[in-house]
Design a protein around this motif. Structure first.
Motif, short mmCIF file in Angstrom:
data_model
loop_
_atom_site.label_atom_id
_atom_site.label_comp_id
_atom_site.label_asym_id
_atom_site.label_seq_id
_atom_site.Cartn_x
_atom_site.Cartn_y
_atom_site.Cartn_z
N CYS A 185 -41.03 78.82 59.43
CA CYS A 185 -39.88 78.52 60.33
C CYS A 185 -39.74 76.99 60.66
O CYS A 185 -40.91 76.60 61.42
CB CYS A 185 -39.80 79.56 61.40
SG CYS A 185 -38.30 79.41 62.58
N CYS A 187 -39.83 76.70 64.77
CA CYS A 187 -41.07 77.23 65.56
C CYS A 187 -42.34 77.22 64.82
O CYS A 187 -43.30 77.58 65.56
CB CYS A 187 -40.75 78.42 66.39
SG CYS A 187 -40.71 80.14 65.29
N CYS A 221 -37.79 84.80 60.85
CA CYS A 221 -38.95 84.46 61.82
C CYS A 221 -39.12 85.43 62.66
O CYS A 221 -38.35 85.90 63.45
CB CYS A 221 -38.50 82.94 62.32
SG CYS A 221 -39.92 82.66 63.50
N CYS A 224 -38.95 83.63 66.33
CA CYS A 224 -37.58 83.31 67.11
C CYS A 224 -36.34 84.05 66.47
O CYS A 224 -35.28 83.77 66.94
CB CYS A 224 -37.34 81.66 67.00
SG CYS A 224 -37.18 80.98 65.48
ZN LIG Z 1 -39.07 80.63 64.18
#
Ligand SMILES: [Zn+2]
Length: 162
Positions: free
Chosen positions: A95, A98, A128, A131
């Motif tokens: 991702c 993050c 993800c 998040c």
């Molecule tokens: Zn993420």
């Protein structure tokens, strides 16, 4: 191979994560913290700051100074130095927001998370787990591929010059 990037390299961080590399990034770490984390977690320090680069090298940290004007140039120099791959494979992609590995998810799962037109047009989606950002290879994908092609061209150029 893991990296830590200085606060000026947010964009490059997102590229490297998409390519599947583990990159720690925060724009509120100071030089001493960056060096400490690089050492403790055995991460390669990526920086646009020559002074920080020299400091890190003097302390025996594996560091790399980036001076490219474009993301394609920076990615090419990383490919030259660390042999990073310049293809995105979704199975290993992280991702960009993050740094967590994304997971392919069933289409139905994202029905209420993406626009109707996106949902009807695309069949493959990734999410993800941390998040919950949803990804798909949409219109922006062509631009991503173009930058990676450019990076490969730059890499060939660097290799010819050597
Ligand atoms: Zn993420």
């Amino acid at each position: 191979m893991k990296f830590i990037a200085d606060g000026m390299l947010g964009k490059l961080t997102r590229w490297l994560r998409m390519l599947g590399y583990d990159v720690k990034y925060s724009n509120n770490l100071d030089d001493a913290q960056l060096i400490m984390i690089a050492k403790k977690e055995r991460r390669i320090l990526l920086t646009r700051d020559l002074e920080l680069y020299q400091q890190a090298i003097a302390k025996g940290i594996n560091a790399f100074y980036l001076e490219g004007k474009t993301e394609a140039e920076n990615l090419a120099s990383l490919a030259q130095r660390f042999k990073i791959k310049l293809n995105i494979e979704m199975a290993t992609s992280r991702c960009p927001k993050c740094n967590t590995r994304v997971k392919q998810v069933a289409k139905e799962r994202v029905s209420d998370k993406v626009e109707e037109s996106t949902f009807s047009y695309y069949n493959e989606f990734w999410e993800c787990p941390k998040c919950e950002q949803v990804y798909w290879q949409g219109a922006h994908w062509a631009r991503i591929q173009k930058t990676l092609e450019k990076a490969k061209e730059n890499l060939e150029k660097i290799q010819k010059e050597k």
